[in-house]
Design a protein around this motif. Structure first.
Motif, PDB file in Angstrom:
ATOM      1  N   UNK A  36       0.655  -1.381   0.138  1.00  0.00           N
ATOM      2  CA  UNK A  36      -0.360  -0.417  -0.241  1.00  0.00           C
ATOM      3  C   UNK A  36       0.636   1.240   0.014  1.00  0.00           C
ATOM      4  N   UNK A  37       2.351   1.442   0.464  1.00  0.00           N
ATOM      5  CA  UNK A  37       2.579   2.635   0.791  1.00  0.00           C
ATOM      6  C   UNK A  37       3.631   2.925  -0.391  1.00  0.00           C
ATOM      7  N   UNK A  38       4.083   1.703  -1.411  1.00  0.00           N
ATOM      8  CA  UNK A  38       5.031   2.121  -2.622  1.00  0.00           C
ATOM      9  C   UNK A  38       3.038   2.168  -3.941  1.00  0.00           C
ATOM     10  N   UNK A  39       2.207   1.727  -4.033  1.00  0.00           N
ATOM     11  CA  UNK A  39       0.793   2.308  -4.770  1.00  0.00           C
ATOM     12  C   UNK A  39       1.021   3.589  -3.897  1.00  0.00           C
ATOM     13  N   UNK A  40       0.779   3.771  -2.930  1.00  0.00           N
ATOM     14  CA  UNK A  40       0.449   5.468  -2.764  1.00  0.00           C
ATOM     15  C   UNK A  40       1.298   6.300  -3.563  1.00  0.00           C
ATOM     16  N   UNK A  41       2.826   6.319  -2.897  1.00  0.00           N
ATOM     17  CA  UNK A  41       4.818   6.558  -3.991  1.00  0.00           C
ATOM     18  C   UNK A  41       3.987   6.732  -5.488  1.00  0.00           C
ATOM     19  N   UNK A  42       3.134   5.895  -6.100  1.00  0.00           N
ATOM     20  CA  UNK A  42       3.398   5.783  -7.214  1.00  0.00           C
ATOM     21  C   UNK A  42       2.381   6.291  -7.868  1.00  0.00           C
ATOM     22  N   UNK A  43       0.858   6.420  -6.678  1.00  0.00           N
ATOM     23  CA  UNK A  43      -0.109   7.254  -7.723  1.00  0.00           C
ATOM     24  C   UNK A  43       0.157   8.812  -7.260  1.00  0.00           C
ATOM     25  N   UNK A  44       0.828   9.296  -6.386  1.00  0.00           N
ATOM     26  CA  UNK A  44       1.375  10.115  -6.215  1.00  0.00           C
ATOM     27  C   UNK A  44       2.644  11.261  -7.060  1.00  0.00           C
ATOM     28  N   UNK A  45       3.152  10.567  -7.403  1.00  0.00           N
ATOM     29  CA  UNK A  45       4.602  10.024  -8.658  1.00  0.00           C
ATOM     30  C   UNK A  45       3.056  10.509 -10.013  1.00  0.00           C
ATOM     31  N   UNK A  46       2.339   9.652 -10.251  1.00  0.00           N
ATOM     32  CA  UNK A  46       1.535  10.280 -11.538  1.00  0.00           C
ATOM     33  C   UNK A  46       0.863  11.170 -11.759  1.00  0.00           C
ATOM     34  N   UNK A  47       0.255  11.304 -10.562  1.00  0.00           N
ATOM     35  CA  UNK A  47      -0.436  12.816 -10.243  1.00  0.00           C
ATOM     36  C   UNK A  47      -0.385  13.906 -10.629  1.00  0.00           C
ATOM     37  N   UNK A  48       1.192  13.889 -10.113  1.00  0.00           N
ATOM     38  CA  UNK A  48       2.210  14.839 -10.431  1.00  0.00           C
ATOM     39  C   UNK A  48       2.725  15.009 -11.896  1.00  0.00           C
ATOM     40  N   UNK A  49       2.625  14.082 -12.223  1.00  0.00           N
ATOM     41  CA  UNK A  49       3.151  14.071 -13.783  1.00  0.00           C
ATOM     42  C   UNK A  49       1.980  14.860 -14.443  1.00  0.00           C
ATOM     43  N   UNK A  50       1.126  14.064 -14.497  1.00  0.00           N
ATOM     44  CA  UNK A  50      -0.710  14.170 -14.921  1.00  0.00           C
ATOM     45  C   UNK A  50      -0.654  15.768 -14.962  1.00  0.00           C
ATOM     46  N   UNK A  51      -0.817  16.723 -13.284  1.00  0.00           N
ATOM     47  CA  UNK A  51      -1.152  17.504 -12.736  1.00  0.00           C
ATOM     48  C   UNK A  51       0.296  18.569 -14.264  1.00  0.00           C
TER      49      UNK A  51
END
Length: 88
Positions: A36-51
């Motif tokens: 779950x921690x790794x998925x949180x990091x991946x999703x945060x990186x994806x959100x930053x990239x997308x935004x």
């Protein structure tokens, strides 16, 4: 006259089984927490990239606010510098 011997093999087996189940449950909890921690990091990186990509197209105030919240940066200039790395 009866002569009985009490063996504690069953008692040891129950204790071993309980210990094995407890250890297995703890290992499973640790693995799930790590995932779950790794998925949180991946999703945060994806959100930053997308935004950042969205900000390069639309320079709206809401996009700046989203990126400020995700990256903990307050000034627009720092957000622009931060996004230059992602938009390359």
């Amino acid at each position: 006259m009866k002569f009985e011997l009490k063996t504690e093999n069953k008692n040891y087996l129950e204790k071993f089984s309980l210990a094995l189940r407890t250890i297995s449950a703890l290992v499973l909890i640790i693995i799930l927490c790590d995932a779950s921690f790794k998925l949180r990091i991946i999703s945060r990186h994806y959100l930053i990239d997308y935004n950042c990509k969205l900000l390069s197209v639309e320079k709206t105030k809401s996009n700046f606010k989203k990126l400020a919240r995700l990256s903990n940066l307050k000034s627009k200039q720092r957000i622009w510098e931060f996004c230059k790395e992602f938009v390359k």
